[in-house]
Design a protein around this motif. Sequence first.
Motif, PDB file in Angstrom:
ATOM      1  N   UNK A  22       0.825  -1.196   0.000  1.00  0.00           N
ATOM      2  CA  UNK A  22       0.000   0.000   0.000  1.00  0.00           C
ATOM      3  C   UNK A  22       0.867   1.257   0.000  1.00  0.00           C
ATOM      4  N   UNK A  23       1.920   1.243   0.796  1.00  0.00           N
ATOM      5  CA  UNK A  23       2.848   2.372   0.809  1.00  0.00           C
ATOM      6  C   UNK A  23       3.564   2.497  -0.529  1.00  0.00           C
ATOM      7  N   UNK A  24       3.921   1.356  -1.113  1.00  0.00           N
ATOM      8  CA  UNK A  24       4.598   1.371  -2.414  1.00  0.00           C
ATOM      9  C   UNK A  24       3.699   1.961  -3.495  1.00  0.00           C
ATOM     10  N   UNK A  25       2.422   1.541  -3.530  1.00  0.00           N
ATOM     11  CA  UNK A  25       1.497   2.062  -4.537  1.00  0.00           C
ATOM     12  C   UNK A  25       1.298   3.561  -4.369  1.00  0.00           C
ATOM     13  N   UNK A  26       1.220   4.022  -3.123  1.00  0.00           N
ATOM     14  CA  UNK A  26       1.065   5.455  -2.887  1.00  0.00           C
ATOM     15  C   UNK A  26       2.249   6.246  -3.398  1.00  0.00           C
ATOM     16  N   UNK A  27       3.450   5.779  -3.087  1.00  0.00           N
ATOM     17  CA  UNK A  27       4.664   6.472  -3.535  1.00  0.00           C
ATOM     18  C   UNK A  27       4.817   6.379  -5.046  1.00  0.00           C
ATOM     19  N   UNK A  28       4.575   5.182  -5.605  1.00  0.00           N
ATOM     20  CA  UNK A  28       4.703   4.986  -7.050  1.00  0.00           C
ATOM     21  C   UNK A  28       3.692   5.831  -7.813  1.00  0.00           C
ATOM     22  N   UNK A  29       2.453   5.910  -7.294  1.00  0.00           N
ATOM     23  CA  UNK A  29       1.440   6.739  -7.944  1.00  0.00           C
ATOM     24  C   UNK A  29       1.812   8.201  -7.938  1.00  0.00           C
ATOM     25  N   UNK A  30       2.360   8.663  -6.823  1.00  0.00           N
ATOM     26  CA  UNK A  30       2.778  10.064  -6.713  1.00  0.00           C
ATOM     27  C   UNK A  30       3.920  10.368  -7.684  1.00  0.00           C
ATOM     28  N   UNK A  31       4.893   9.453  -7.790  1.00  0.00           N
ATOM     29  CA  UNK A  31       6.008   9.644  -8.723  1.00  0.00           C
ATOM     30  C   UNK A  31       5.495   9.663 -10.163  1.00  0.00           C
ATOM     31  N   UNK A  32       4.584   8.717 -10.488  1.00  0.00           N
ATOM     32  CA  UNK A  32       4.028   8.684 -11.838  1.00  0.00           C
ATOM     33  C   UNK A  32       3.265   9.954 -12.168  1.00  0.00           C
ATOM     34  N   UNK A  33       2.550  10.482 -11.179  1.00  0.00           N
ATOM     35  CA  UNK A  33       1.783  11.716 -11.392  1.00  0.00           C
ATOM     36  C   UNK A  33       2.705  12.878 -11.730  1.00  0.00           C
ATOM     37  N   UNK A  58      -1.940   6.518   3.546  1.00  0.00           N
ATOM     38  CA  UNK A  58      -1.874   7.298   4.783  1.00  0.00           C
ATOM     39  C   UNK A  58      -2.612   6.619   5.927  1.00  0.00           C
ATOM     40  N   UNK A  59      -3.886   6.234   5.703  1.00  0.00           N
ATOM     41  CA  UNK A  59      -4.641   5.717   6.843  1.00  0.00           C
ATOM     42  C   UNK A  59      -4.222   4.300   7.220  1.00  0.00           C
ATOM     43  N   UNK A  60      -3.723   3.521   6.264  1.00  0.00           N
ATOM     44  CA  UNK A  60      -3.209   2.198   6.622  1.00  0.00           C
ATOM     45  C   UNK A  60      -1.937   2.330   7.461  1.00  0.00           C
ATOM     46  N   UNK A  61      -1.096   3.312   7.118  1.00  0.00           N
ATOM     47  CA  UNK A  61       0.115   3.548   7.905  1.00  0.00           C
ATOM     48  C   UNK A  61      -0.248   4.053   9.299  1.00  0.00           C
ATOM     49  N   UNK A  62      -1.205   4.979   9.370  1.00  0.00           N
ATOM     50  CA  UNK A  62      -1.644   5.513  10.658  1.00  0.00           C
ATOM     51  C   UNK A  62      -2.244   4.417  11.529  1.00  0.00           C
ATOM     52  N   UNK A  68       0.713  -0.800  16.522  1.00  0.00           N
ATOM     53  CA  UNK A  68       2.030  -1.085  17.085  1.00  0.00           C
ATOM     54  C   UNK A  68       2.162  -0.540  18.500  1.00  0.00           C
ATOM     55  N   UNK A  69       1.411   0.529  18.809  1.00  0.00           N
ATOM     56  CA  UNK A  69       1.420   1.107  20.153  1.00  0.00           C
ATOM     57  C   UNK A  69       0.281   0.567  21.007  1.00  0.00           C
ATOM     58  N   UNK A  70      -0.419  -0.449  20.461  1.00  0.00           N
ATOM     59  CA  UNK A  70      -1.543  -1.097  21.161  1.00  0.00           C
ATOM     60  C   UNK A  70      -2.640  -0.094  21.510  1.00  0.00           C
ATOM     61  N   UNK A  71      -2.926   0.792  20.541  1.00  0.00           N
ATOM     62  CA  UNK A  71      -4.003   1.777  20.667  1.00  0.00           C
ATOM     63  C   UNK A  71      -5.125   1.393  19.707  1.00  0.00           C
ATOM     64  N   UNK A  72      -6.347   1.499  20.162  1.00  0.00           N
ATOM     65  CA  UNK A  72      -7.499   1.168  19.318  1.00  0.00           C
ATOM     66  C   UNK A  72      -7.503   2.033  18.061  1.00  0.00           C
ATOM     67  N   UNK A  73      -7.602   1.390  16.903  1.00  0.00           N
ATOM     68  CA  UNK A  73      -7.552   2.131  15.633  1.00  0.00           C
ATOM     69  C   UNK A  73      -8.830   2.024  14.815  1.00  0.00           C
ATOM     70  N   UNK A  74      -9.927   1.606  15.445  1.00  0.00           N
ATOM     71  CA  UNK A  74     -11.189   1.499  14.711  1.00  0.00           C
ATOM     72  C   UNK A  74     -11.615   2.836  14.126  1.00  0.00           C
ATOM     73  N   UNK A  75     -11.362   3.905  14.866  1.00  0.00           N
ATOM     74  CA  UNK A  75     -11.793   5.224  14.392  1.00  0.00           C
ATOM     75  C   UNK A  75     -11.088   5.618  13.102  1.00  0.00           C
ATOM     76  N   UNK A  76      -9.865   5.137  12.917  1.00  0.00           N
ATOM     77  CA  UNK A  76      -9.132   5.450  11.692  1.00  0.00           C
ATOM     78  C   UNK A  76      -9.867   4.874  10.484  1.00  0.00           C
ATOM     79  N   UNK A  77     -10.255   3.609  10.572  1.00  0.00           N
ATOM     80  CA  UNK A  77     -10.952   2.974   9.457  1.00  0.00           C
ATOM     81  C   UNK A  77     -12.354   3.538   9.274  1.00  0.00           C
TER      82      UNK A  77
END
Length: 240
Positions: A22-33, A58-62, A68-77
């Motif tokens: 997902x991070x690769x596609x984001x970076x690759x898309x930005x470079x292609x743009x 962005x939101x998958x990384x967040x 990784x910090x054992x914090x609930x991330x449901x709100x992100x999705x």
Amino acid sequence: MRIDETTLQVLFERSDHYLKLMLFFGIAGWIGFLFLKKEDKTNPTMVYSLGILLHIAFYEFLASILAAQQINNHWVYNIFNGHIGSILFLLLIRNLLKKKTHRRIVLYFIAALLLISGALHFNGIASLHDGGEYIALVNTVFILSSCSLYFFELITMDENLAINPLKSFSFWVTTIVLFYFSSSFMIYISYVYLYTHHLDIFYMVYEIPRHMSLLCNLLLCLGIYSKVMEKNFELEIIHV
């Protein structure tokens, strides 16, 4: 939330191919743009495709940082996937439609999504910290309906009958979006039950929307690069 070196180390040690791609596609898309012609950078299809790629990365990384910090991330999705991401996909599909009436209908879908979501949260039926089942139902219905408008135009409009769908970027993107949201919805509505009672089955079916999401982002990335290699793609069906 503090992001230190230890957090990033834990993140990348535990992350699988999904986050990295997902991070690769984001970076690759930005470079292609960046390599697009000036007029192509104002093409709504290219803009929405890049927006979706960067948004998901962005939101998958967040979400992974929070996990990784054992914090609930449901709100992100719930916020970034269930609301903002769905609206971006609706805008992308709207841009692929030709009839003004159908394009206007998609705008109504977006307004209805926001109103229904607001009502569900105001009445306490839905929460930013739950599994997002109700919001998933709402945005899936609107997105599948929008995809249906595209396929209706594809088989009824004379200017589309001469186009080979198998060589059309918009056909494949719409098809993948349809399967991605329909498969994701099946997971969301059974998320709590499967996770509680059938964990082995949960992990099996959980991979379906993840792989559909990867395929969708791959096509969006290829769509951006297709403007650089335009002779290899049929882009007549895409609004410029």
